[in-house]
Design a protein around this motif. Structure first.
Motif, PDB file in Angstrom:
ATOM      1  N   TYR A 112       0.819  -1.212   0.000  1.00  0.00           N
ATOM      2  CA  TYR A 112       0.000   0.000   0.000  1.00  0.00           C
ATOM      3  C   TYR A 112       0.856   1.267   0.000  1.00  0.00           C
ATOM      4  CZ  TYR A 112      -2.941  -3.826   1.234  1.00  0.00           C
ATOM      5  OH  TYR A 112      -3.554  -5.056   1.221  1.00  0.00           O
ATOM      6  N   SER A 113       2.156   1.102  -0.239  1.00  0.00           N
ATOM      7  CA  SER A 113       3.076   2.229  -0.258  1.00  0.00           C
ATOM      8  C   SER A 113       2.676   3.223  -1.346  1.00  0.00           C
ATOM      9  CB  SER A 113       4.499   1.721  -0.506  1.00  0.00           C
ATOM     10  OG  SER A 113       5.401   2.801  -0.523  1.00  0.00           O
ATOM     11  N   GLY A 114       2.601   4.488  -0.971  1.00  0.00           N
ATOM     12  CA  GLY A 114       2.273   5.537  -1.927  1.00  0.00           C
ATOM     13  C   GLY A 114       0.786   5.779  -2.126  1.00  0.00           C
ATOM     14  N   TYR A 115      -0.066   4.955  -1.530  1.00  0.00           N
ATOM     15  CA  TYR A 115      -1.517   5.124  -1.678  1.00  0.00           C
ATOM     16  C   TYR A 115      -2.056   6.043  -0.579  1.00  0.00           C
ATOM     17  CZ  TYR A 115      -2.128   1.588  -5.281  1.00  0.00           C
ATOM     18  OH  TYR A 115      -2.093   0.894  -6.463  1.00  0.00           O
ATOM     19  N   ASN A 116      -2.899   6.971  -0.982  1.00  0.00           N
ATOM     20  CA  ASN A 116      -3.644   7.819  -0.052  1.00  0.00           C
ATOM     21  C   ASN A 116      -5.098   7.355  -0.075  1.00  0.00           C
ATOM     22  OD1 ASN A 116      -1.613   9.679   0.802  1.00  0.00           O
ATOM     23  ND2 ASN A 116      -1.692  10.579  -1.232  1.00  0.00           N
ATOM     24  N   PHE A 117      -5.629   7.060   1.104  1.00  0.00           N
ATOM     25  CA  PHE A 117      -6.993   6.571   1.242  1.00  0.00           C
ATOM     26  C   PHE A 117      -7.911   7.729   1.608  1.00  0.00           C
ATOM     27  CE2 PHE A 117      -4.433   2.899   1.512  1.00  0.00           C
ATOM     28  CZ  PHE A 117      -5.222   1.787   1.273  1.00  0.00           C
ATOM     29  N   THR A 118      -9.040   7.807   0.915  1.00  0.00           N
ATOM     30  CA  THR A 118     -10.040   8.836   1.200  1.00  0.00           C
ATOM     31  C   THR A 118     -11.374   8.151   1.479  1.00  0.00           C
ATOM     32  OG1 THR A 118      -8.915  10.383  -0.266  1.00  0.00           O
ATOM     33  CG2 THR A 118     -11.192  10.902   0.330  1.00  0.00           C
ATOM     34  N   PHE A 119     -11.956   8.462   2.633  1.00  0.00           N
ATOM     35  CA  PHE A 119     -13.255   7.941   3.043  1.00  0.00           C
ATOM     36  C   PHE A 119     -14.271   9.070   2.844  1.00  0.00           C
ATOM     37  CE2 PHE A 119     -10.069   5.492   5.200  1.00  0.00           C
ATOM     38  CZ  PHE A 119     -10.578   4.209   5.293  1.00  0.00           C
ATOM     39  N   GLY A 120     -15.079   8.963   1.794  1.00  0.00           N
ATOM     40  CA  GLY A 120     -16.044  10.010   1.502  1.00  0.00           C
ATOM     41  C   GLY A 120     -17.237   9.971   2.434  1.00  0.00           C
ATOM     42  N   THR A 121     -17.865  11.117   2.607  1.00  0.00           N
ATOM     43  CA  THR A 121     -19.058  11.189   3.457  1.00  0.00           C
ATOM     44  C   THR A 121     -20.233  10.440   2.838  1.00  0.00           C
ATOM     45  OG1 THR A 121     -19.644  13.311   2.468  1.00  0.00           O
ATOM     46  CG2 THR A 121     -18.399  13.380   4.533  1.00  0.00           C
ATOM     47  N   ASP A 122     -20.115  10.094   1.558  1.00  0.00           N
ATOM     48  CA  ASP A 122     -21.166   9.342   0.864  1.00  0.00           C
ATOM     49  C   ASP A 122     -20.883   7.842   0.848  1.00  0.00           C
ATOM     50  OD1 ASP A 122     -18.959   9.365  -0.777  1.00  0.00           O
ATOM     51  OD2 ASP A 122     -20.034   9.983  -2.577  1.00  0.00           O
ATOM     52  N   SER A 123     -19.991   7.380   1.713  1.00  0.00           N
ATOM     53  CA  SER A 123     -19.584   5.969   1.833  1.00  0.00           C
ATOM     54  C   SER A 123     -18.680   5.482   0.710  1.00  0.00           C
ATOM     55  CB  SER A 123     -20.795   5.040   1.961  1.00  0.00           C
ATOM     56  OG  SER A 123     -21.513   5.339   3.128  1.00  0.00           O
ATOM     57  N   ALA A 124     -18.235   6.388  -0.171  1.00  0.00           N
ATOM     58  CA  ALA A 124     -17.290   6.005  -1.222  1.00  0.00           C
ATOM     59  C   ALA A 124     -15.887   5.940  -0.616  1.00  0.00           C
ATOM     60  CB  ALA A 124     -17.323   7.008  -2.361  1.00  0.00           C
ATOM     61  N   LEU A 125     -15.122   4.951  -1.057  1.00  0.00           N
ATOM     62  CA  LEU A 125     -13.762   4.741  -0.583  1.00  0.00           C
ATOM     63  C   LEU A 125     -12.839   4.715  -1.785  1.00  0.00           C
ATOM     64  CD1 LEU A 125     -11.639   3.901   1.572  1.00  0.00           C
ATOM     65  CD2 LEU A 125     -12.442   1.542   1.292  1.00  0.00           C
ATOM     66  N   SER A 126     -11.718   5.423  -1.703  1.00  0.00           N
ATOM     67  CA  SER A 126     -10.745   5.364  -2.791  1.00  0.00           C
ATOM     68  C   SER A 126      -9.338   5.341  -2.212  1.00  0.00           C
ATOM     69  CB  SER A 126     -10.907   6.547  -3.746  1.00  0.00           C
ATOM     70  OG  SER A 126     -10.578   7.754  -3.110  1.00  0.00           O
ATOM     71  N   ALA A 127      -8.471   4.661  -2.936  1.00  0.00           N
ATOM     72  CA  ALA A 127      -7.048   4.619  -2.620  1.00  0.00           C
ATOM     73  C   ALA A 127      -6.327   5.007  -3.904  1.00  0.00           C
ATOM     74  CB  ALA A 127      -6.636   3.232  -2.152  1.00  0.00           C
ATOM     75  N   THR A 128      -5.580   6.103  -3.853  1.00  0.00           N
ATOM     76  CA  THR A 128      -4.958   6.645  -5.053  1.00  0.00           C
ATOM     77  C   THR A 128      -3.451   6.697  -4.894  1.00  0.00           C
ATOM     78  OG1 THR A 128      -6.920   8.002  -5.434  1.00  0.00           O
ATOM     79  CG2 THR A 128      -4.944   8.614  -6.644  1.00  0.00           C
ATOM     80  N   ASN A 129      -2.764   6.241  -5.941  1.00  0.00           N
ATOM     81  CA  ASN A 129      -1.307   6.266  -5.992  1.00  0.00           C
ATOM     82  C   ASN A 129      -0.937   6.852  -7.354  1.00  0.00           C
ATOM     83  OD1 ASN A 129       1.419   5.839  -5.997  1.00  0.00           O
ATOM     84  ND2 ASN A 129       1.316   3.636  -5.708  1.00  0.00           N
ATOM     85  N   GLY A 130      -0.781   8.158  -7.413  1.00  0.00           N
ATOM     86  CA  GLY A 130      -0.494   8.795  -8.702  1.00  0.00           C
ATOM     87  C   GLY A 130      -1.702   8.696  -9.621  1.00  0.00           C
ATOM     88  N   THR A 131      -1.584   7.912 -10.690  1.00  0.00           N
ATOM     89  CA  THR A 131      -2.687   7.779 -11.647  1.00  0.00           C
ATOM     90  C   THR A 131      -3.522   6.529 -11.417  1.00  0.00           C
ATOM     91  OG1 THR A 131      -1.241   6.648 -13.211  1.00  0.00           O
ATOM     92  CG2 THR A 131      -1.433   9.046 -13.433  1.00  0.00           C
ATOM     93  N   THR A 132      -3.129   5.688 -10.468  1.00  0.00           N
ATOM     94  CA  THR A 132      -3.866   4.457 -10.176  1.00  0.00           C
ATOM     95  C   THR A 132      -4.819   4.691  -9.015  1.00  0.00           C
ATOM     96  OG1 THR A 132      -1.977   3.131 -10.881  1.00  0.00           O
ATOM     97  CG2 THR A 132      -3.652   2.021  -9.558  1.00  0.00           C
ATOM     98  N   THR A 133      -6.096   4.334  -9.227  1.00  0.00           N
ATOM     99  CA  THR A 133      -7.092   4.470  -8.170  1.00  0.00           C
ATOM    100  C   THR A 133      -7.828   3.158  -7.979  1.00  0.00           C
ATOM    101  OG1 THR A 133      -7.412   6.826  -8.603  1.00  0.00           O
ATOM    102  CG2 THR A 133      -9.167   5.709  -7.421  1.00  0.00           C
ATOM    103  N   GLN A 134      -7.925   2.741  -6.731  1.00  0.00           N
ATOM    104  CA  GLN A 134      -8.748   1.599  -6.355  1.00  0.00           C
ATOM    105  C   GLN A 134     -10.003   2.159  -5.685  1.00  0.00           C
ATOM    106  OE1 GLN A 134      -8.099  -1.617  -7.014  1.00  0.00           O
ATOM    107  NE2 GLN A 134      -6.120  -1.151  -7.933  1.00  0.00           N
ATOM    108  N   SER A 135     -11.174   1.678  -6.090  1.00  0.00           N
ATOM    109  CA  SER A 135     -12.429   2.206  -5.555  1.00  0.00           C
ATOM    110  C   SER A 135     -13.161   1.158  -4.742  1.00  0.00           C
ATOM    111  CB  SER A 135     -13.337   2.655  -6.705  1.00  0.00           C
ATOM    112  OG  SER A 135     -12.711   3.660  -7.451  1.00  0.00           O
TER     113      SER A 135
END
Length: 148
Positions: free
Chosen positions: A63-86
């Motif tokens: 998970y190195s380099g990934y920033n996790f964002t927990f949205g108020t709408d229950s959406a979750l994303s992990a972004t590392n540059g141009t790669t995003t996991q949803s």
């Protein structure tokens, strides 16, 4: 007299047996937070994985380099540059435990591995420690998120 002594010995053995079945588990998730507090914490900013340990094997680098964002709408994303996991996330109470449920859409790989219902074992404004016990084989995983 022998009967009284036998009853005392059997009582002692029974209590010893009951005491040996009790767990000395350090999981205090039912005492550290409630779902509303966890929601408030995770939706405030971005998070990084500082520990992921799967059944005693440290896999934090996945998970190195990934920033996790927990949205108020229950959406979750992990972004590392141009790669995003949803995915999606939620918090709830279950059997006295506060849970953080993360479900990424990835069907395999590191993001599928952390798609679990995690027990919250500690929480501060900048750090959340989680624990998951597998229902299948009883293995224990740990995940620590810290504010970026």
């Amino acid at each position: 007299m022998k009967k009284l002594k036998l009853i005392s010995i059997l009582s002692f053995l029974f209590l010893l047996n009951v005491a040996s079945m009790c767990s000395d588990d350090d999981d205090t998730s039912s005492q550290v937070s409630n779902p509303t507090e966890i929601t408030s914490t995770v939706t405030d900013g971005q998070w990084i994985v500082t520990l992921y340990k799967e059944n005693d094997v440290v896999k934090t680098n996945n998970y190195s380099g990934y920033n996790f964002t927990f949205g108020t709408d229950s959406a979750l994303s992990a972004t590392n540059g141009t790669t995003t996991q949803s995915g999606d996330w939620s918090t709830y109470a279950d059997s006295g435990y506060t849970k953080l449920d993360m479900m990424f859409t990835a069907l395999d790989g590191p993001f599928e591995e952390i798609s679990e219902d995690w027990n919250v074992i500690s929480r501060t404004a900048t750090k959340i420690e989680l624990k998951h016990v597998s229902g299948g084989d009883g293995s224990i995983d740990y995940l620590t998120l810290e504010k970026d």
